[in-house]
Design an enzyme around this catalytic site. Structure first.
Site, PDB file in Angstrom:
ATOM      1  N   GLU A 145      42.489 -57.962 -88.076  1.00 35.69           N
ATOM      2  CA  GLU A 145      41.564 -56.968 -87.522  1.00 35.69           C
ATOM      3  C   GLU A 145      40.703 -56.372 -88.628  1.00 35.69           C
ATOM      4  O   GLU A 145      41.161 -56.201 -89.762  1.00 35.69           O
ATOM      5  CB  GLU A 145      42.401 -55.871 -86.860  1.00 35.69           C
ATOM      6  CG  GLU A 145      41.644 -54.895 -85.994  1.00 35.69           C
ATOM      7  CD  GLU A 145      42.614 -53.982 -85.238  1.00 35.69           C
ATOM      8  OE1 GLU A 145      42.202 -52.845 -84.936  1.00 35.69           O
ATOM      9  OE2 GLU A 145      43.751 -54.396 -84.964  1.00 35.69           O
ATOM     10  N   GLU A 149      36.047 -47.214 -86.485  1.00 35.89           N
ATOM     11  CA  GLU A 149      36.518 -46.380 -85.382  1.00 35.89           C
ATOM     12  C   GLU A 149      36.036 -44.943 -85.576  1.00 35.89           C
ATOM     13  O   GLU A 149      36.392 -44.303 -86.567  1.00 35.89           O
ATOM     14  CB  GLU A 149      38.041 -46.402 -85.296  1.00 35.89           C
ATOM     15  CG  GLU A 149      38.614 -47.761 -84.949  1.00 35.89           C
ATOM     16  CD  GLU A 149      40.122 -47.744 -84.946  1.00 35.89           C
ATOM     17  OE1 GLU A 149      40.709 -47.821 -83.859  1.00 35.89           O
ATOM     18  OE2 GLU A 149      40.712 -47.638 -86.045  1.00 35.89           O
TER      19      GLU A 149
END
Length: 272
Positions: A145, A149
Site C-alpha cells: 500500500e 489520507e
C-alpha cells in the site's frame, strides 16, 4: 480478458491490523482471487471525470471492510457531475448501519511511475478522505500500500504511509498549503525500485528512508471517503455530520516510469 472482481480495499484494514491484530484483518477481507482472474496491468492515463469511465474504474458497492467501518460502500454515494468525481458520506439508515460512503477502485493494477490526484475534502471528525494504491491477499498478493489520507478532523495536514507485507513503514503527517476543505490540492507520489517520494502541490514533502522495505507488486488505485467510530485516537471521535459530506475529485492520473509528461498540471512536467 478474464472477468475482474472488485473487492474491498485495505487502506483502513491496515489500521485494524495495527490496532487489533492481523488475524481480524484477514477475517474481514475477501478470499484470494483465483489465478485465472489475475488483475491485468494498466498503462498511463489521465481522467478528468468529464464522464465516468467504466472501463477504467469500478465502484465499491454493497459491503464494508470490517465491523469498525460505520458506513457501507454504495454506488449511491458516488457520482460524476460538472467534471468532478463526488465521493460522499451520507446518512442512509439500514438494519445494520446508519451511513453509506463512496469509493472507486481501478480495474487494473499499476507499477512504477507517477500517481497523482487533485481533490477537495469536506471537514468532519471520524472521517478519512484517501487517495492510495493497494494490493493484498484477496488479489493473491501480500498486502502492499502507498497512502495519502486526509483525516478530516484536521484538514491542515495529510498522512503519508506505505505498507509492505502488511507492515507499516515511512509513516508521516505533513502540512498542507491550505486546509483541504478550503480548495483543491494536488497530491502526487513517484514510485520506483529505489524508493517513493511524496509531493503536495508540486512540493516535495517526504521520501522513504534509505534501506527501508518497499512495495514491489503492482497495485490498484483507489479514492475513497469513509468513516469510523472505532479509532478516536487516530481519526478523531466520530461526530454525526449535520449534512451530507463530499470529497470532490477533479482528476486522477498515472504516468508509467520512463514516459513523458502527459498533461500540463502533472508533477512530471516540473521534474523533467
Amino acid at each position: 480478458m478474464p472477468k475482474i472482481r472488485l473487492f474491498p480495499s485495505a487502506c483502513h484494514s491496515a489500521r485494524l491490523a495495527r490496532s487489533f491484530g492481523a488475524a481480524l484483518v484477514a477475517f474481514s477481507l475477501a478470499p484470494p482471487v483465483p489465478a485465472a482472474e489475475e488483475i491485468p496491468q494498466g498503462s498511463s492515463f489521465f481522467d478528468d471525470f468529464d464522464s465516468f469511465d467504466k472501463s477504467l474504474w469500478g465502484i465499491s458497492d454493497g459491503w464494508v471492510n470490517g465491523t469498525w467501518q460505520n458506513c457501507r460502500w454504495s454506488k449511491d454515494a458516488m457520482s460524476v457531475s460538472d467534471g468532478y468525481l463526488n465521493l460522499q458520506f451520507l446518512r442512509h439508515p439500514t438494519e445494520k448501519l446508519d451511513y453509506i460512503c463512496g469509493e472507486i477502485q481501478s480495474r487494473e493494477r499499476y507499477g512504477y511511475g507517477v500517481y497523482e490526484a487533485r481533490f477537495r475534502t469536506a471537514q468532519g471528525s471520524g472521517l478519512n478522505a484517501a487517495f492510495f494504491t493497494y494490493i493484498g491477499p484477496h488479489h493473491g498478493k501480500p498486502h502492499g500500500e502507498i497512502d495519502f489520507e486526509v483525516l478530516t478532523r484536521d484538514t491542515s495536514r495529510v498522512s503519508l504511509n506505505t505498507y509492505v507485507a502488511g507492515k507499516p513503514h515511512n509513516g508521516k503527517p505533513v502540512p498542507l498549503p491550505h486546509p483541504s476543505d478550503d480548495g483543491f490540492i494536488t497530491y502526487s507520489f513517484v514510485w520506483s525500485k529505489d524508493g517513493i517520494t511524496w509531493y503536495v502541490d508540486g512540493v516535495k514533502m517526504h521520501e522513504t528512508a534509505a534501506g527501508s522495505p518497499l512495495p514491489t507488486d503492482a497495485q490498484k488505485i483507489y479514492a475513497s471517503f469513509w468513516g469510523s467510530d472505532s479509532f478516536p485516537n487516530w481519526m478523531g471521535r466520530f461526530d454525526e455530520p449535520e449534512q451530507d459530506l463530499t470529497m470532490n475529485v477533479d482528476w486522477i492520473a498515472f504516468t508509467a516510469e520512463g514516459e513523458s509528461c502527459q498533461f500540463p498540471a502533472s508533477l512530471l512536467c516540473k521534474l523533467e
